[in-house]
Scaffold this active site. Structure first.
Site, mmCIF file in Angstrom:
data_model
loop_
_atom_site.group_PDB
_atom_site.id
_atom_site.type_symbol
_atom_site.label_atom_id
_atom_site.label_comp_id
_atom_site.label_asym_id
_atom_site.label_seq_id
_atom_site.Cartn_x
_atom_site.Cartn_y
_atom_site.Cartn_z
ATOM 1 N N ILE A 1 -17.299 -25.320 7.226
ATOM 2 C CA ILE A 1 -16.052 -26.325 7.639
ATOM 3 C C ILE A 1 -15.800 -27.010 6.421
ATOM 4 O O ILE A 1 -16.524 -28.068 5.805
ATOM 5 C CB ILE A 1 -16.757 -27.215 8.890
ATOM 6 C CG1 ILE A 1 -17.590 -26.634 9.896
ATOM 7 C CG2 ILE A 1 -15.598 -28.246 8.830
ATOM 8 C CD1 ILE A 1 -18.323 -27.417 10.657
ATOM 9 N N GLU A 2 -14.698 -26.616 5.926
ATOM 10 C CA GLU A 2 -13.950 -27.266 4.627
ATOM 11 C C GLU A 2 -13.230 -28.469 5.126
ATOM 12 O O GLU A 2 -13.099 -29.047 6.201
ATOM 13 C CB GLU A 2 -13.067 -26.293 3.930
ATOM 14 C CG GLU A 2 -13.955 -25.239 3.466
ATOM 15 C CD GLU A 2 -13.195 -24.179 2.586
ATOM 16 O OE1 GLU A 2 -12.048 -24.006 2.486
ATOM 17 O OE2 GLU A 2 -13.958 -23.350 1.977
ATOM 18 N N CYS B 1 -21.646 -26.266 4.546
ATOM 19 C CA CYS B 1 -21.935 -24.892 4.509
ATOM 20 C C CYS B 1 -22.346 -24.499 5.861
ATOM 21 O O CYS B 1 -22.529 -25.150 6.704
ATOM 22 C CB CYS B 1 -23.098 -24.591 3.566
ATOM 23 S SG CYS B 1 -22.598 -24.747 1.778
ATOM 24 N N GLU C 1 -24.872 -22.598 6.868
ATOM 25 C CA GLU C 1 -26.358 -22.899 6.884
ATOM 26 C C GLU C 1 -26.743 -24.155 7.333
ATOM 27 O O GLU C 1 -27.567 -24.513 8.247
ATOM 28 C CB GLU C 1 -27.017 -22.472 5.641
ATOM 29 C CG GLU C 1 -26.949 -21.266 5.193
ATOM 30 C CD GLU C 1 -25.649 -21.037 4.295
ATOM 31 O OE1 GLU C 1 -24.464 -21.587 4.511
ATOM 32 O OE2 GLU C 1 -25.723 -20.376 3.201
ATOM 33 N N CYS D 1 -28.104 -26.023 0.187
ATOM 34 C CA CYS D 1 -28.564 -25.446 1.541
ATOM 35 C C CYS D 1 -30.193 -25.077 1.242
ATOM 36 O O CYS D 1 -30.894 -24.985 2.338
ATOM 37 C CB CYS D 1 -27.729 -24.284 1.923
ATOM 38 S SG CYS D 1 -26.252 -24.746 2.645
HETATM 39 N N1 THU Z 1 -20.373 -21.497 1.541
HETATM 40 C C1 THU Z 1 -21.265 -21.599 2.783
HETATM 41 O O1 THU Z 1 -20.879 -21.904 3.748
HETATM 42 N N2 THU Z 1 -22.683 -21.248 2.411
HETATM 43 C C2 THU Z 1 -23.141 -20.943 1.179
HETATM 44 O O2 THU Z 1 -24.338 -20.968 1.083
HETATM 45 C C3 THU Z 1 -22.159 -20.578 0.355
HETATM 46 C C4 THU Z 1 -20.882 -21.494 0.425
HETATM 47 C C5 THU Z 1 -19.077 -21.973 1.760
HETATM 48 C C6 THU Z 1 -18.647 -23.368 1.287
HETATM 49 C C7 THU Z 1 -17.129 -23.378 0.907
HETATM 50 O O3 THU Z 1 -16.434 -23.408 2.268
HETATM 51 C C8 THU Z 1 -16.963 -21.801 0.916
HETATM 52 O O4 THU Z 1 -18.430 -21.166 1.156
HETATM 53 C C9 THU Z 1 -16.671 -21.671 -0.895
HETATM 54 O O5 THU Z 1 -17.766 -22.134 -1.412
#
Ligand code: THU
Length: 143
Positions: free
Chosen positions: A46-47, A56, A58, A99
């Site tokens: 979720i950005e 992230c 996870e 994470c």
């Molecule tokens: N991201 C994750 O959701 N999990 C990870 O372990 C690596 C990165 C997401 C964060 C961000 O929304 C996008 O991937 C690019 O970094």
């Protein structure tokens, strides 16, 4: 862990990709976290426009579980790629260091399994300890 459960976790993680909110990176991640009681918690990334509040996939799954009183975990499956890349193609999406550290707060380094999947039948399996050697944990603080 049984093969059928590994495949279920991966398929569940893949299903989460559709919920991933990524207007900035367009990089979609899904996660499925298995508790000792057999429940599966899901997560997506979720950005945020301010970037750093981004969560992230996870951690979304882990925080959902903790917030509902579940904190004993067996495994997590993770899938991720740039939007538009066909499932099974592209790279494996390994969990970021933040994470891994959050996992280390709740998960056993020697037994918790991290399944990094490209597809249902294409994945890597590591213990958390393999991905986070010499971890700093609550044990360092006598907790
Ligand atoms: N991201 C994750 O959701 N999990 C990870 O372990 C690596 C990165 C997401 C964060 C961000 O929304 C996008 O991937 C690019 O970094």
């Amino acid at each position: 862990m049984e093969q059928v459960m590994i495949e279920k976790l991966i398929d569940t993680a893949i299903e989460q990709l559709k919920f991933s909110y990524t207007p900035y990176s367009n990089f979609k991640v899904g996660a499925a976290l298995l508790t000792k009681s057999g429940k599966i918690y899901t997560g997506c990334n979720i950005e945020n426009a301010a970037y750093t509040p981004t969560n992230c996939a996870e951690r979304t799954a882990i925080f959902k579980a903790i917030s509902e009183g579940n904190k004993e975990f067996v495994a997590i499956a993770i899938v991720g790629n740039k939007a538009g890349i066909k499932q099974g193609e592209g790279d494996y999406c390994a969990p970021c260091a933040v994470c891994r550290q959050v996992m280390a707060e709740f998960c056993d380094l020697d037994t918790f399994k991290v399944i990094i999947a490209k597809d249902t039948d294409d994945y890597l399996e590591h213990t958390l300890g393999e991905l986070l050697p010499l971890a700093f944990t609550g044990k360092n603080l006598d907790k």
